[in-house]
Design an enzyme around this catalytic site. Sequence first.
Site, PDB file in Angstrom:
ATOM      1  CB  SER A 302      -0.955  -0.038   1.201  1.00 22.67           C
ATOM      2  OG  SER A 302      -1.936   0.961   1.114  1.00 22.67           O
ATOM      3  CG  ASP A 365      -6.680  -3.281  -3.434  1.00 18.84           C
ATOM      4  OD1 ASP A 365      -7.440  -2.439  -2.915  1.00 18.84           O
ATOM      5  OD2 ASP A 365      -5.467  -3.380  -3.148  1.00 18.84           O
ATOM      6  CG  HIS A 421      -5.559  -2.496   0.356  1.00 18.27           C
ATOM      7  ND1 HIS A 421      -4.867  -2.286  -0.815  1.00 18.27           N
ATOM      8  CD2 HIS A 421      -4.904  -1.776   1.317  1.00 18.27           C
ATOM      9  CE1 HIS A 421      -3.856  -1.460  -0.583  1.00 18.27           C
ATOM     10  NE2 HIS A 421      -3.847  -1.152   0.696  1.00 18.27           N
TER      11      HIS A 421
END
Length: 496
Positions: A302, A365, A421
Amino acid sequence: MAIPLTKIIFPYNIHMQKTFPLKYHVPTPITGGQVPFRRLARREDRQQKCREVIALSQEDYCTVAELDIKEAKDNNEEITIPKEPERKLADIWRDIHGVDDWDGMLDPLDPLLRSELIRYGEMVQACYDAFDFEPFSKYCGCCKYAPSEFFECLGMTQHGYQVNSYIHATYNINLPNIFQRSLRPDAWSHTANWIGYIAVSNDEMSAHLGRRDITIAWRGTKTKLEWIADFMYFLRPITLKKIPCPDPRVKVESGFLNLYTNKDQSSQICKRSAREHVLEEVRRLVSQYQNENLSITITGHSLGSALAILSAYDIAETGVDVMDDGQAVPICVFSFAGPRVGNTRFKERLAQLGVKVLRVVNIHDKIPEAPGLFLNEHIPPMLRKLGEASLWFYSHVGAELTLDHKSSPFLKETNDLACYHNLEAHLHLLDGYQGKGQRFVLTSGRDIALVNKQADFLKDHLLVPPNWQQHENKGLVRNNEGRWVQRERLNLGDYP
């Protein structure tokens, strides 16, 4: 939602201790994964049950390879077991590191590349597992463990690395309550957050890898500070933060750049920026091990993926990866669920510098689609020049390995975007992904219970409680007087 105790305790006692040990699994050689199933009379029923992965029997186990052999016998088919030539990671590490941009290794997924991706992903997951997120803790916002005991405390000694230093970040923004900070007045810091670490492979692991590996792992978004960095979508020239670049048109997302380069002279922890710390430590390690085969592997999830790409560019552009003999240490980024970082010029410059990037993404995602949701590398060529002139045109970098969580029979249908995610979910998908259109088959024996460590993504019949990972007693221990107190840690200012 409250969960009845009988629904948690009974499955936990009966199943969790036998079927789902709640510890990191020691990686085993790549073989057929084990899938428990009931004995079935009909082949069609067996196929259906295996697809739905109803794992109820504790005694009857077989490997996926054995299941295929049994199915072949049912059909009177000739049984052949293909033998792949034995390969050693030390012999092909440059291919794994992306020397040829992983050509021919992604579909089908190369087994050695799969195991390395999972291993580096676990090194990123360690950042989440070790982050102190408890606001009542004096050490909220820092790492729970000293560098010398980091992997040991997390049950990851099999990874064969030693942490050399921690990375802390700060953010110069005048908003209250923006840091993940302690409620205690004697907190360790009010302007810094631990965001990653730098580690080096030990001698045994280096022999297995075929080189001495310097790994930089970056944590993803956990604090309000970092959410602001995530959503500062406008581009800024990378040279504005004194990062060298011959092309002033190279731009990156403003929030990522600030988080990477900001420092706070009033803070003992953040007198140096994350950038300065990374460059100094990499320069030192490259000098220390320059007589060996070396690699620099940077990984993140991320937000951490964005910082991994940004720091990889910086290391290559500033030349701290160059040894005394003029040879540059190969740099590779393994990105998990990462957003776009910069514009097309940034992508082109990164390629010119020889930095290799492999991005692992779940197609459902939404984080990898931002920034640049509308202005990105996919717009028609006739509009691209117009888009590139704006402050919001982004482009992904490197190669992409696309996964689909709906292909896993272990994961349930959910509208929780956080599950899509989740890093542990990505590692689970890597474990079972064989190639486009191929059956999902777990191959490494990695415990599926890890998916629910910080999520609620596994099917209920697997009897793994959601969000099961807890910090024991919230970090409190009983002292000699019988009182529950917080364990004192080392002076974090003394951490390298």
